[in-house]
Design an enzyme around this catalytic site. Structure first.
Site, PDB file in Angstrom:
ATOM      1  N   HIS A 150      -5.484 -35.279   2.858  1.00  0.00           N
ATOM      2  CA  HIS A 150      -5.851 -36.483   2.115  1.00  0.00           C
ATOM      3  C   HIS A 150      -7.245 -36.947   2.528  1.00  0.00           C
ATOM      4  O   HIS A 150      -7.760 -36.597   3.590  1.00  0.00           O
ATOM      5  CB  HIS A 150      -4.836 -37.608   2.368  1.00  0.00           C
ATOM      6  CG  HIS A 150      -5.052 -38.313   3.680  1.00  0.00           C
ATOM      7  ND1 HIS A 150      -5.856 -39.431   3.800  1.00  0.00           N
ATOM      8  CD2 HIS A 150      -4.598 -38.038   4.927  1.00  0.00           C
ATOM      9  CE1 HIS A 150      -5.875 -39.818   5.065  1.00  0.00           C
ATOM     10  NE2 HIS A 150      -5.120 -38.992   5.777  1.00  0.00           N
ATOM     11  N   CYS A 151      -7.859 -37.740   1.663  1.00  0.00           N
ATOM     12  CA  CYS A 151      -9.078 -38.474   2.018  1.00  0.00           C
ATOM     13  C   CYS A 151      -8.786 -39.923   1.664  1.00  0.00           C
ATOM     14  O   CYS A 151      -7.721 -40.427   2.012  1.00  0.00           O
ATOM     15  CB  CYS A 151     -10.315 -37.905   1.304  1.00  0.00           C
ATOM     16  SG  CYS A 151     -10.150 -37.677  -0.468  1.00  0.00           S
ATOM     17  N   ASN A 152      -9.670 -40.584   0.980  1.00  0.00           N
ATOM     18  CA  ASN A 152      -9.399 -41.962   0.578  1.00  0.00           C
ATOM     19  C   ASN A 152      -8.555 -41.985  -0.694  1.00  0.00           C
ATOM     20  O   ASN A 152      -7.439 -42.478  -0.702  1.00  0.00           O
ATOM     21  CB  ASN A 152     -10.717 -42.719   0.356  1.00  0.00           C
ATOM     22  CG  ASN A 152     -10.500 -44.162  -0.053  1.00  0.00           C
ATOM     23  OD1 ASN A 152      -9.435 -44.720   0.197  1.00  0.00           O
ATOM     24  ND2 ASN A 152     -11.475 -44.761  -0.694  1.00  0.00           N
ATOM     25  N   SER A 158     -10.826 -34.301  -0.201  1.00  0.00           N
ATOM     26  CA  SER A 158      -9.631 -33.502   0.090  1.00  0.00           C
ATOM     27  C   SER A 158      -9.392 -32.423  -0.961  1.00  0.00           C
ATOM     28  O   SER A 158      -8.926 -31.327  -0.638  1.00  0.00           O
ATOM     29  CB  SER A 158      -8.396 -34.407   0.223  1.00  0.00           C
ATOM     30  OG  SER A 158      -8.258 -35.231  -0.919  1.00  0.00           O
TER      31      SER A 158
END
Length: 207
Positions: A150-152, A158
């Site tokens: 995941h990222c934001n 991601s």
């Protein structure tokens, strides 16, 4: 009366004007400016009642991760990092790209967390980032674990890591890898710089 005198006279008769000021925190104020002689006076100031922000507010949490490959590689936003998802999808690892693993109710003793620094900027070089991420992903695969990346928002960083993994480890072309990830998570959109670098990672070129 000369033309210059006419301009000076009109200058002293300018109409009042209303101006909205937006501050760095997103709050707004409305002021009324009035011309008096050679001075511009602020005659009133009103705090706008509407709730405003200096950033985009995510009002629709994105809790559901997408399975990208072999029921072991999952992609999502930071909202997907929950104890419920860890148990439901049997995650053994969480890989956070460019954002520290968000605070949640997950049992940190029961899952491995990883962090790889990455700015979501077109000029960010992906070589070391992808190498580090792929090592983590491959290690999870060898352990027959399951990893959530995941990222934001689960849109640019991601998704880029997932596409790079498919290109370099599964020997897919960029077009095939991109299409696969997008078919699983439609909202993905690596930034233009990432897209350019991903295309250069085609298995015929390497990284």
């Amino acid at each position: 009366m000369s033309f210059l005198d006419q301009l000076k006279a009109k200058k002293k008769c300018l109409k009042s004007t209303v101006t909205n000021i937006t501050h760095a925190d997103g709050s707004q104020k409305q002021i009324l400016l009035t011309k008096t002689g050679d001075e511009v006076l602020e005659t009133s100031r009103v705090q706008l009642k509407s709730k405003t922000y200096g950033f985009i507010v995510d009002t629709k949490p994105d809790f559901v991760p997408a399975c990208i490959s072999d029921d072991f590689l999952y992609l999502g936003s930071q909202d997907a990092v929950t104890q419920e998802n860890v148990q439901k999808y049997k995650f053994t690892d969480i890989l956070s790209i460019g954002i520290e693993t968000p605070p949640s109710d997950i049992d940190s003793n029961a899952i491995r967390t990883h962090y790889v620094a990455c700015l979501d900027l077109p000029e960010t070089c992906l070589e070391a980032i992808v190498r580090q991420s792929n090592q983590i992903i491959c290690d999870v695969h060898e352990r027959t674990g399951r990893i959530l990346i995941h990222c934001n928002a689960g849109v640019s960083r991601s998704s880029t890591i997932c596409i790079a993994y498919l290109i370099l480890e599964h020997k897919m072309s960029f077009d095939v890898a991109f299409a696969l990830v997008k078919s699983k998570r439609e909202c993905i959109r690596p930034n233009d710089g990432f897209l350019k670098q991903l295309k250069q990672m085609d298995h015929s070129n390497g990284v």
